[in-house]
Design a protein around this motif. Structure first.
Motif, PDB file in Angstrom:
ATOM      1  N   SER A 178     -33.486  64.535 -11.626  1.00 62.55           N
ATOM      2  CA  SER A 178     -34.371  64.945 -12.714  1.00 62.55           C
ATOM      3  C   SER A 178     -34.888  66.350 -12.487  1.00 62.55           C
ATOM      4  N   ALA A 179     -35.009  67.086 -13.581  1.00 57.35           N
ATOM      5  CA  ALA A 179     -35.458  68.471 -13.483  1.00 57.35           C
ATOM      6  C   ALA A 179     -36.961  68.574 -13.272  1.00 57.35           C
ATOM      7  N   ASP A 180     -37.701  67.550 -13.726  1.00 53.09           N
ATOM      8  CA  ASP A 180     -39.161  67.643 -13.639  1.00 53.09           C
ATOM      9  C   ASP A 180     -39.681  67.288 -12.242  1.00 53.09           C
ATOM     10  N   PHE A 181     -39.281  66.088 -11.732  1.00 52.05           N
ATOM     11  CA  PHE A 181     -39.801  65.650 -10.437  1.00 52.05           C
ATOM     12  C   PHE A 181     -38.781  65.777  -9.298  1.00 52.05           C
ATOM     13  N   GLN A 182     -37.587  66.282  -9.600  1.00 51.21           N
ATOM     14  CA  GLN A 182     -36.540  66.457  -8.589  1.00 51.21           C
ATOM     15  C   GLN A 182     -36.213  65.149  -7.876  1.00 51.21           C
ATOM     16  N   LEU A 183     -36.075  64.078  -8.660  1.00 55.02           N
ATOM     17  CA  LEU A 183     -35.796  62.758  -8.103  1.00 55.02           C
ATOM     18  C   LEU A 183     -34.383  62.320  -8.490  1.00 55.02           C
ATOM     19  N   PRO A 184     -33.638  61.713  -7.553  1.00 53.27           N
ATOM     20  CA  PRO A 184     -32.272  61.270  -7.857  1.00 53.27           C
ATOM     21  C   PRO A 184     -32.265  59.970  -8.649  1.00 53.27           C
ATOM     22  N   PHE A 185     -31.221  59.821  -9.506  1.00 55.27           N
ATOM     23  CA  PHE A 185     -31.088  58.643 -10.363  1.00 55.27           C
ATOM     24  C   PHE A 185     -29.610  58.327 -10.513  1.00 55.27           C
ATOM     25  N   LEU A 186     -29.232  57.053 -10.292  1.00 55.64           N
ATOM     26  CA  LEU A 186     -27.848  56.598 -10.411  1.00 55.64           C
ATOM     27  C   LEU A 186     -27.809  55.407 -11.349  1.00 55.64           C
ATOM     28  N   SER A 187     -26.908  55.443 -12.340  1.00 52.92           N
ATOM     29  CA  SER A 187     -26.804  54.329 -13.282  1.00 52.92           C
ATOM     30  C   SER A 187     -25.350  53.952 -13.506  1.00 52.92           C
ATOM     31  N   LEU A 201     -34.948  56.833  -6.977  1.00 49.60           N
ATOM     32  CA  LEU A 201     -35.907  57.064  -5.902  1.00 49.60           C
ATOM     33  C   LEU A 201     -37.164  57.627  -6.547  1.00 49.60           C
ATOM     34  N   GLN A 202     -38.244  56.874  -6.463  1.00 48.31           N
ATOM     35  CA  GLN A 202     -39.482  57.274  -7.110  1.00 48.31           C
ATOM     36  C   GLN A 202     -40.259  58.264  -6.242  1.00 48.31           C
ATOM     37  N   GLN A 203     -41.290  58.829  -6.846  1.00 48.93           N
ATOM     38  CA  GLN A 203     -42.145  59.730  -6.095  1.00 48.93           C
ATOM     39  C   GLN A 203     -42.752  58.981  -4.909  1.00 48.93           C
ATOM     40  N   ARG A 208     -36.026  52.063  -6.126  1.00 44.13           N
ATOM     41  CA  ARG A 208     -36.138  50.999  -7.118  1.00 44.13           C
ATOM     42  C   ARG A 208     -34.746  50.667  -7.641  1.00 44.13           C
ATOM     43  N   LEU A 209     -34.495  49.349  -7.812  1.00 51.33           N
ATOM     44  CA  LEU A 209     -33.248  48.847  -8.362  1.00 51.33           C
ATOM     45  C   LEU A 209     -33.570  48.004  -9.576  1.00 51.33           C
ATOM     46  N   LEU A 211     -31.698  45.741 -12.892  1.00 48.83           N
ATOM     47  CA  LEU A 211     -30.504  45.188 -13.513  1.00 48.83           C
ATOM     48  C   LEU A 211     -30.809  44.861 -14.961  1.00 48.83           C
ATOM     49  N   GLY A 212     -29.869  45.169 -15.873  1.00 50.35           N
ATOM     50  CA  GLY A 212     -30.094  44.913 -17.281  1.00 50.35           C
ATOM     51  C   GLY A 212     -29.009  44.049 -17.889  1.00 50.35           C
ATOM     52  N   ASP A 213     -29.307  43.470 -19.078  1.00 52.71           N
ATOM     53  CA  ASP A 213     -28.305  42.675 -19.783  1.00 52.71           C
ATOM     54  C   ASP A 213     -27.554  43.566 -20.772  1.00 52.71           C
ATOM     55  N   ALA A 214     -26.744  42.937 -21.635  1.00 52.56           N
ATOM     56  CA  ALA A 214     -25.922  43.698 -22.570  1.00 52.56           C
ATOM     57  C   ALA A 214     -26.744  44.445 -23.604  1.00 52.56           C
ATOM     58  N   SER A 215     -28.024  44.078 -23.746  1.00 50.89           N
ATOM     59  CA  SER A 215     -28.917  44.786 -24.671  1.00 50.89           C
ATOM     60  C   SER A 215     -29.783  45.800 -23.946  1.00 50.89           C
ATOM     61  N   GLU A 216     -29.477  46.018 -22.672  1.00 44.57           N
ATOM     62  CA  GLU A 216     -30.199  46.966 -21.817  1.00 44.57           C
ATOM     63  C   GLU A 216     -31.635  46.528 -21.534  1.00 44.57           C
ATOM     64  N   ARG A 217     -31.913  45.215 -21.713  1.00 44.10           N
ATOM     65  CA  ARG A 217     -33.210  44.687 -21.305  1.00 44.10           C
ATOM     66  C   ARG A 217     -33.187  44.408 -19.809  1.00 44.10           C
ATOM     67  N   VAL A 218     -34.234  44.787 -19.108  1.00 41.06           N
ATOM     68  CA  VAL A 218     -34.309  44.589 -17.669  1.00 41.06           C
ATOM     69  C   VAL A 218     -34.487  43.087 -17.390  1.00 41.06           C
ATOM     70  N   ILE A 219     -33.563  42.544 -16.584  1.00 43.97           N
ATOM     71  CA  ILE A 219     -33.639  41.120 -16.258  1.00 43.97           C
ATOM     72  C   ILE A 219     -34.056  40.903 -14.806  1.00 43.97           C
ATOM     73  N   TRP A 220     -33.990  41.973 -14.008  1.00 49.24           N
ATOM     74  CA  TRP A 220     -34.428  41.845 -12.609  1.00 49.24           C
ATOM     75  C   TRP A 220     -34.647  43.243 -12.072  1.00 49.24           C
ATOM     76  N   ARG A 221     -35.674  43.385 -11.268  1.00 48.37           N
ATOM     77  CA  ARG A 221     -35.930  44.678 -10.632  1.00 48.37           C
ATOM     78  C   ARG A 221     -36.587  44.471  -9.286  1.00 48.37           C
ATOM     79  N   ALA A 222     -36.442  45.416  -8.420  1.00 44.70           N
ATOM     80  CA  ALA A 222     -37.094  45.385  -7.110  1.00 44.70           C
ATOM     81  C   ALA A 222     -37.344  46.852  -6.677  1.00 44.70           C
ATOM     82  N   PRO A 223     -38.496  47.161  -6.187  1.00 35.85           N
ATOM     83  CA  PRO A 223     -39.635  46.243  -6.083  1.00 35.85           C
ATOM     84  C   PRO A 223     -40.271  46.095  -7.471  1.00 35.85           C
TER      85      PRO A 223
END
Length: 223
Positions: A178-187, A201-203, A208-209, A211-223
């Motif tokens: 990201s250009a604003d906070f210089q944080l890496p993101f992989l999708s 990788l958050q500030q 953070r991980l 997982l989403g379904d076919a509608s891009e709704r988050v079904i699981w995350r950690a932490p």
């Protein structure tokens, strides 16, 4: 009109062909035409240069649409280099192989984007590098069918991005900082382009991980 040298050889001629083309031809002392300046009835202006064997090696012409073109040919009369200034002002430079297929093309669009495109011997685009009008750079890679498979670039706001696509051109993996906070993101994305896995990788360095379904709704995350 014909001009001859002291030996009687024709060295220059000015005439009008049956099709209405006006020509001025200059010849060497063997009477081979080496330079031909012509203007056709429809208004195509051209200048042809030939070698000592009479083989055309270079041609400069201006078409009716305003496109100016310089062509350099090999000894087999095949164009190998083409430099153009199109009617709308776009310049381009192409290098061609022995089959007259373009292998590299350097161009500048009317909007100000620049690009260098590389082709394989079948004429398929395989790689390109360029910049957008505002200056954002990018590199593209294509498969044997000409489908875009990978792109590495920097967006206008300074965000470096890597995109990997499938054979259908759908982006399946995105990696960016990201250009604003210089944080890496992989999708990771499915065949419909929906984001299914996101790793960031958050500030503060907290990963953070999600997982989403076919509608891009988050079904699981950690932490």
């Amino acid at each position: 009109f014909v001009l001859r040298d002291g030996a009687g050889n024709v060295r220059a001629s000015l005439g009008l062909r049956p099709d209405g083309t006006a020509t001025l031809a200059l010849a060497d002392d063997t009477q081979r035409e080496r330079v031909v300046l012509s203007v056709t009835a429809p208004g195509l202006a051209g200048l042809d240069l030939s070698d000592q064997a009479g083989q055309l090696r270079a041609g400069l012409n201006v078409r009716a649409d305003g496109t100016a073109q310089l062509s350099l040919l090999d000894q087999a009369d095949r164009p190998r280099v083409e430099l153009k200034s199109h009617g709308d002002g776009r310049p381009s430079l192409a290098l061609l192989d022995q089959n007259s297929r373009p292998r590299s093309l350097l161009a500048l669009t009317a909007e100000g984007a620049t690009g260098l495109t590389l082709y394989d011997r079948n004429g398929r685009r395989r790689g390109a590098v360029g910049t957008e009008p505002a200056g954002a750079p990018a590199v593209w890679f294509y498969d044997a069918e000409g489908n875009g498979r990978a792109m590495l670039g920097v967006t206008g706001d300074g965000q470096p991005t890597l995109n990997l696509a499938d054979a259908g051109g759908k982006g399946r993996l995105w990696l960016r900082v990201s250009a604003d906070f210089q944080l890496p993101f992989l999708s990771f994305h499915d065949r419909d382009g929906k984001q299914r896995v996101a790793i960031l990788l958050q500030q503060g360095g907290v990963p953070r991980l999600a997982l989403g379904d076919a509608s891009e709704r988050v079904i699981w995350r950690a932490p």
